[in-house]
Scaffold this motif. Structure first.
Motif, PDB file in Angstrom:
ATOM      1  N   MET A   1      36.665  40.636  37.626  1.00 18.15           N
ATOM      2  CA  MET A   1      37.231  40.506  38.954  1.00 18.15           C
ATOM      3  C   MET A   1      36.125  40.287  39.982  1.00 18.15           C
ATOM      4  O   MET A   1      36.345  39.583  40.962  1.00 18.15           O
ATOM      5  CB  MET A   1      38.046  41.759  39.284  1.00 18.15           C
ATOM      6  N   GLU A   2      34.983  40.872  39.721  1.00 17.31           N
ATOM      7  CA  GLU A   2      33.833  40.733  40.617  1.00 17.31           C
ATOM      8  C   GLU A   2      33.482  39.252  40.801  1.00 17.31           C
ATOM      9  O   GLU A   2      33.321  38.772  41.927  1.00 17.31           O
ATOM     10  CB  GLU A   2      32.666  41.507  40.003  1.00 17.31           C
ATOM     11  N   PHE A   5      36.012  37.158  42.947  1.00 15.38           N
ATOM     12  CA  PHE A   5      35.854  37.271  44.401  1.00 15.38           C
ATOM     13  C   PHE A   5      34.621  36.501  44.874  1.00 15.38           C
ATOM     14  O   PHE A   5      34.649  35.878  45.940  1.00 15.38           O
ATOM     15  CB  PHE A   5      35.778  38.740  44.835  1.00 15.38           C
ATOM     16  N   ILE A   6      33.559  36.505  44.086  1.00 12.43           N
ATOM     17  CA  ILE A   6      32.358  35.747  44.455  1.00 12.43           C
ATOM     18  C   ILE A   6      32.671  34.256  44.480  1.00 12.43           C
ATOM     19  O   ILE A   6      32.277  33.532  45.407  1.00 12.43           O
ATOM     20  CB  ILE A   6      31.186  36.075  43.502  1.00 12.43           C
ATOM     21  N   ILE A   7      33.391  33.764  43.478  1.00 11.57           N
ATOM     22  CA  ILE A   7      33.789  32.356  43.450  1.00 11.57           C
ATOM     23  C   ILE A   7      34.676  32.034  44.653  1.00 11.57           C
ATOM     24  O   ILE A   7      34.500  31.002  45.313  1.00 11.57           O
ATOM     25  CB  ILE A   7      34.496  32.011  42.120  1.00 11.57           C
ATOM     26  N   SER A   8      35.603  32.917  44.966  1.00 11.11           N
ATOM     27  CA  SER A   8      36.471  32.706  46.135  1.00 11.11           C
ATOM     28  C   SER A   8      35.669  32.661  47.425  1.00 11.11           C
ATOM     29  O   SER A   8      35.980  31.865  48.321  1.00 11.11           O
ATOM     30  CB  SER A   8      37.531  33.801  46.220  1.00 11.11           C
ATOM     31  N   LEU A 124      44.832  33.941  43.405  1.00  6.85           N
ATOM     32  CA  LEU A 124      46.065  34.234  42.676  1.00  6.85           C
ATOM     33  C   LEU A 124      45.770  34.823  41.298  1.00  6.85           C
ATOM     34  O   LEU A 124      46.504  35.694  40.820  1.00  6.85           O
ATOM     35  CB  LEU A 124      46.928  32.976  42.549  1.00  6.85           C
ATOM     36  N   VAL A 125      44.699  34.378  40.673  1.00  2.00           N
ATOM     37  CA  VAL A 125      44.297  34.938  39.380  1.00  2.00           C
ATOM     38  C   VAL A 125      43.948  36.419  39.527  1.00  2.00           C
ATOM     39  O   VAL A 125      44.257  37.235  38.657  1.00  2.00           O
ATOM     40  CB  VAL A 125      43.101  34.145  38.787  1.00  2.00           C
ATOM     41  N   VAL A 126      43.345  36.782  40.636  1.00  2.00           N
ATOM     42  CA  VAL A 126      42.979  38.178  40.896  1.00  2.00           C
ATOM     43  C   VAL A 126      44.218  39.007  41.244  1.00  2.00           C
ATOM     44  O   VAL A 126      44.356  40.150  40.813  1.00  2.00           O
ATOM     45  CB  VAL A 126      41.946  38.261  42.046  1.00  2.00           C
ATOM     46  N   GLU A 145      33.116  45.520  44.413  1.00  2.00           N
ATOM     47  CA  GLU A 145      32.097  45.397  45.453  1.00  2.00           C
ATOM     48  C   GLU A 145      32.232  44.094  46.255  1.00  2.00           C
ATOM     49  O   GLU A 145      32.155  44.097  47.482  1.00  2.00           O
ATOM     50  CB  GLU A 145      30.711  45.477  44.811  1.00  2.00           C
ATOM     51  N   SER A 146      32.449  42.975  45.582  1.00  2.00           N
ATOM     52  CA  SER A 146      32.510  41.688  46.280  1.00  2.00           C
ATOM     53  C   SER A 146      33.800  41.521  47.087  1.00  2.00           C
ATOM     54  O   SER A 146      33.878  40.652  47.953  1.00  2.00           O
ATOM     55  CB  SER A 146      32.336  40.532  45.295  1.00  2.00           C
TER      56      SER A 146
END
Length: 188
Positions: A1-2, A5-8, A124-126, A145-146
């Motif tokens: 998941m980290e 969020f970084i990719i997002s 949406l994947v998250v 964290e991200s």
């Protein structure tokens, strides 16, 4: 998941920078689409998309832990896709005053929309979990964290999104348009 969020974060920033260049500099400042008869409808679609992006920021990315906002956000994304299709359809005729859409601007549009919808897809994947019990929505990201950086970036983009939405609306008013064009003459 980290990593999601970084990719997002990367996608959201890339989208915002390119959208600022395309939507403000090219569409409003350089080409002044709102002033040309052929492109007034295209400007309307850009105005709608600017407002929808503001709503998507609020509903999906800022209020990420509230499922009621999520449902509104999904509706805004669907409306954004429909508006994008309309925008793409009218673009050829809309740009007849300038000999059509330049190839390089077409590439920018592909990148802008790719980054925009990719950031939503990764989100949406998250958010959506699909398992043997059905579909559930994740609501607690505090331990990631991200996530905090992602939300902070979305909150900081909100002011600019509102400002750009207002700018798209205000150019419809002749008095604002007059002063906006004076600004252009002074700058260039």
């Amino acid at each position: 998941m980290e990593i999601a969020f970084i990719i997002s974060i990367v996608l959201l920033i890339a989208y915002s920078l390119l959208a600022l260049f395309d939507g403000v500099f090219l569409h409003l400042y350089k080409y002044r689409l709102y002033e040309h008869k052929e492109s007034k409808f295209e400007h309307l679609t850009h105005t709608v998309r600017a407002v929808l992006f503001t709503g998507i920021l609020i509903a999906l990315f800022i209020n990420i832990e509230d499922n009621r906002w999520f449902l509104l956000g999904i509706a805004l994304v669907v409306a954004d896709i429909i508006t994008l299709v309309i925008d793409a359809y009218v673009e050829k005729d809309s740009r007849s005053f300038m000999g059509g859409l330049p190839r390089w601007e077409y590439i920018i549009h592909l990148l802008v929309n790719g980054f925009h919808f990719a950031s939503i897809a990764v989100f949406l994947v998250v958010k959506i979990n699909l398992d043997s019990n059905g579909i559930t929505l994740a609501n607690n990201f505090q331990q990631v964290e991200s996530f905090h950086t992602f939300r902070a970036i979305a909150v900081n983009l909100l002011f600019g999104a509102v400002l750009i939405s207002l700018l798209h609306i205000l150019v419809y008013f002749p008095k604002f348009n007059f002063y906006f064009n004076k600004l252009k003459l002074k700058c260039c």
